[in-house]
Structures are given as C-alpha cells and as structure tokens.
Motif scaffolding. Structure first.
Motif, mmCIF file in Angstrom:
data_model
loop_
_atom_site.group_PDB
_atom_site.id
_atom_site.type_symbol
_atom_site.label_atom_id
_atom_site.label_comp_id
_atom_site.label_asym_id
_atom_site.label_seq_id
_atom_site.Cartn_x
_atom_site.Cartn_y
_atom_site.Cartn_z
ATOM 1 N N ARG A 140 3.165 -38.070 -35.836
ATOM 2 C CA ARG A 140 2.928 -39.424 -35.320
ATOM 3 C C ARG A 140 3.360 -40.428 -36.365
ATOM 4 O O ARG A 140 3.050 -40.283 -37.548
ATOM 5 N N GLU B 177 5.392 -40.303 -31.213
ATOM 6 C CA GLU B 177 5.136 -38.937 -31.653
ATOM 7 C C GLU B 177 6.353 -38.084 -31.357
ATOM 8 O O GLU B 177 6.894 -38.142 -30.243
ATOM 9 N N GLY C 262 4.822 -44.849 -36.887
ATOM 10 C CA GLY C 262 4.964 -46.187 -36.338
ATOM 11 C C GLY C 262 6.315 -46.781 -36.668
ATOM 12 O O GLY C 262 6.864 -46.541 -37.741
ATOM 13 N N ASP D 278 1.785 -45.995 -27.153
ATOM 14 C CA ASP D 278 1.198 -47.287 -26.796
ATOM 15 C C ASP D 278 0.925 -47.299 -25.298
ATOM 16 O O ASP D 278 1.820 -47.088 -24.489
ATOM 17 N N HIS E 130 4.030 -47.213 -31.615
ATOM 18 C CA HIS E 130 3.554 -45.920 -32.114
ATOM 19 C C HIS E 130 4.210 -44.810 -31.303
ATOM 20 O O HIS E 130 4.245 -44.869 -30.071
#
Length: 116
Positions: free
Chosen positions: A89, A61, A91, A28, A59
């Motif tokens: 990735r 990763e 959320g 983000d 978000h």
C-alpha cells in the motif's frame, strides 16, 4: 505527466521475476480493482501501470502474486508457502511525478522502496 511503474526481481534465483501477476487497486472510497498485469521477461510491466488522466493523487495497493510465481519456478517449497500474495500500500501525493514501486523477492522475504 505522472506514471506508476514496477519491477520484480527474484533474489533467490538472481533473475527477473517473469510472468508474475500483479493487481492494482485504488483504496479511496473502498478497494476498487483498476488493472491486472503480468511481468515480462525482464520482470517489468510492458508499460506504465497507471498514467495520464487515470494517474491521480490518492491511496493505492499493488498485489504481487508471489506464491503462484514461486510455485511455477520449480523450486522446492513448503506447503503452505510462507509468502503468497504480497500487498504493497502506498500513496501518490504528486500526480505529476514518476512513482516506481519495485519488489525484491525470495520465498521467505521481500523488500520494496520508492524507486526512480
């Protein structure tokens, strides 16, 4: 309180992936590195990768450095490797929940899911 954990299993050897480097980034507002860890002998982080006030909706990763781990395993591998850095990735919608992101790894494939 929410938290993020991971676990890496080497399905080719049938063992935990010990010593694998994993990076966590938030996505983000642009990719920002938050933390780097290495898996322990059980293929896990020694504790949550993210927790408490730092564990927020957004978000993210995880970058699993599978290539370095596979090269160090002593297994006969092609050059270049088929898999090197594996980005996952995902959320976080509920900052009060436990998010577990495991990786099942072999030199030619991987899978992941939201675990518990």
């Amino acid at each position: 309180m929410g938290r993020l954990t991971t676990h890496v299993l080497d399905t080719a050897s049938g063992k935990p992936a010990a010593g694998m480097k994993i990076e966590l980034l938030t996505l983000d507002g642009g990719a920002v590195h938050l933390k780097t860890i290495h898996t322990n002998a059980d293929g896990r982080a020694d504790g949550p990768i993210l927790e408490g006030a730092a564990f927020m909706q957004g978000h993210y990763e995880l970058r699993f450095h599978a290539g370095d781990y596979l090269r160090a395993s002593g297994m006969a591998l092609p050059d270049p490797l088929f898999l090197d850095v594996i980005p996952i990735r995902f959320g976080i919608a509920d900052a009060g929940a436990h998010y577990h992101v495991p990786l099942l790894l072999s030199p030619y494939g991987y899978s992941t899911y939201r675990g518990s």
